[in-house]
Design an enzyme around this catalytic site. Structure first.
Site, PDB file in Angstrom:
ATOM      1  N   HIS A  75      46.671  40.167  37.485  1.00 35.15           N
ATOM      2  CA  HIS A  75      47.718  39.800  38.127  1.00 35.15           C
ATOM      3  C   HIS A  75      48.717  39.078  37.518  1.00 35.15           C
ATOM      4  CE1 HIS A  75      43.945  40.401  40.530  1.00 35.15           C
ATOM      5  NE2 HIS A  75      44.605  41.149  41.477  1.00 35.15           N
TER       6      HIS A  75
ATOM      7  N   ASP B  72      45.681  35.947  35.659  1.00 35.45           N
ATOM      8  CA  ASP B  72      44.524  36.248  35.180  1.00 35.45           C
ATOM      9  C   ASP B  72      44.433  37.765  34.306  1.00 35.45           C
ATOM     10  OD1 ASP B  72      44.686  38.235  37.128  1.00 35.45           O
ATOM     11  OD2 ASP B  72      43.495  37.429  38.617  1.00 35.45           O
TER      12      ASP B  72
ATOM     13  N   SER C 149      45.382  43.457  46.154  1.00 37.97           N
ATOM     14  CA  SER C 149      45.227  42.023  45.613  1.00 37.97           C
ATOM     15  C   SER C 149      46.583  41.555  45.155  1.00 37.97           C
ATOM     16  CB  SER C 149      44.407  41.652  44.667  1.00 37.97           C
ATOM     17  OG  SER C 149      44.644  42.745  43.454  1.00 37.97           O
TER      18      SER C 149
END
Length: 380
Positions: free
Chosen positions: A347, A344, A50
């Site tokens: 990240h 978040d 991610s």
């Protein structure tokens, strides 16, 4: 006499001589030639999870690891795109440093074909890992092995058609960027470690297995034609808001998670030197994003940050049925996203991504990039 000199054979000879002076489809001219800063990079092929995913999971119906909704992309020119941050991720920003002409498209987008792949493709998938079984908790993800298969089986034949030459001739003009491994610890090793039936594998043995597997994957990318590699370290995963939420009584970073990341990174940096004899003509750069972020966390104000522990967005908590990682759909965000480290539960914000990309590209400190920086790699 003059008429005889315009024979088909003479015309054929003229075209043959002209061809000698024209650049081949895979010459430096085809890849844009040498730029003002001396770099020769045409694009990037990106593999990982991610931190470098730019929207591949958007097209996976059964994936729970998605960032295609607000507040993700709140500062991105195209809005929510599947990037797990408020704006650009580190790949976008590295592309800016390299003066690449456009965003690298995600592989799973049906339009990623033909002329759209000339400057590279992004295969990264949020929640995926080096190991095939990492990410199973998130539903459908694309493992690193499958990402490489997609590159080999779908993109490379298309790239050869577009450029008119073998991929082994064109790929040395591209960066191969690999950013993965964190999920193999957080959502694989440590979750299995807590299981009664899966607690007998040491951290060292697990890490050696990860690095051995990754080494084979890098060699495969080399066999396919890759010659310039950028290897991203693991971030200090023990300092993330996700960990703070899971261990609310603990102060500071979770040392077990950071130890795992540090152990992996030490092996990864060593791999840069160890793998080269097995990949003649290749060059590899290790980017120590762990240190770059850890330095911010230790002294946020020195880098222009104020908050290094809280998420900027409203995170869906575990008690609410969330993972403690992703932002709530349509949830609130902090007003100034340039002063927070995390967007978040896991990240970084665009501001942190920008710092990583700038250091990766131009830092002369081997504690941040080893053995050279990305700009120097791009000039080779």
């Amino acid at each position: 006499m003059m008429a005889r000199m315009t024979s088909p054979n003479l015309l054929l000879l003229s075209f043959s001589l002209l061809a000698c002076f024209l650049p081949s489809p895979c010459s430096s001219s085809s890849s844009g030639g040498e730029k003002e800063d001396g770099t020769k990079i045409k694009g990037m092929f990106v593999f990982g999870s991610s931190l470098v995913d730019n929207g591949n999971n958007n097209y996976l119906q059964e994936s729970m690891a998605k960032a295609d909704y607000l507040p993700y992309g709140i500062d991105f020119p195209l809005g929510p795109s599947g990037r797990f941050t408020n704006g650009k991720n580190v790949i976008d920003l590295l592309g800016d440093q390299l003066n690449l002409p456009s965003y690298i498209p995600p592989f799973t987008n049906p339009t990623t074909k033909g002329s759209r792949i000339i400057h590279g493709v992004n295969y990264a998938s949020g929640a995926s890992g080096i190991l095939d079984d990492t990410g199973s908790l998130a539903g459908q993800v694309i493992s690193l092995n499958q990402q490489i298969k997609n590159f080999e089986g779908v993109t490379l034949p298309d790239l050869e058609r577009q450029l008119g030459c073998k991929s082994s001739e064109s790929l040395p003009s591209y960066l191969i960027v690999v950013g993965t491994g964190g999920n193999d610890y957080t959502f694989n090793y440590f979750m299995r470690k807590s299981s009664i039936n899966n607690n007998n594998v040491s951290l060292e043995a697990f890490t050696v297995n990860l690095i051995t597997t990754l080494s084979a994957q890098l060699k495969r990318l080399y066999e396919l034609g890759g010659r310039k590699f950028v290897l991203m370290s693991l971030n200090p995963i023990g300092c993330s808001p996700m960990v703070n939420a899971r261990l609310p009584m603990r102060k500071g970073c979770a040392q077990k998670l950071n130890l795992a990341a540090h152990l992996f990174n030490t092996h990864l940096k060593s791999l840069v030197d160890l793998i080269k004899p097995h990949m003649p003509g290749s060059n590899l750069v290790y980017v120590n994003s762990y240190k770059i972020i850890r330095d911010i966390i230790k002294n946020p104000t020195s880098k222009g940050f104020r908050d290094a522990s809280n998420p900027c967005c409203e995170v869906a908590s575990i008690s609410e049925g969330g993972s403690g990682v992703l932002c709530k759909r349509g949830g609130t965000t902090c007003a100034n996203r340039t002063i927070l480290v995390f967007f978040d539960g896991l990240h970084p914000t665009e501001a942190v991504n920008d710092l990583i990309a700038r250091n990766a590209y131009a830092s002369n400190l081997q504690t941040q990039v080893y053995p050279i920086n990305v700009k120097q790699l791009a000039q080779i």
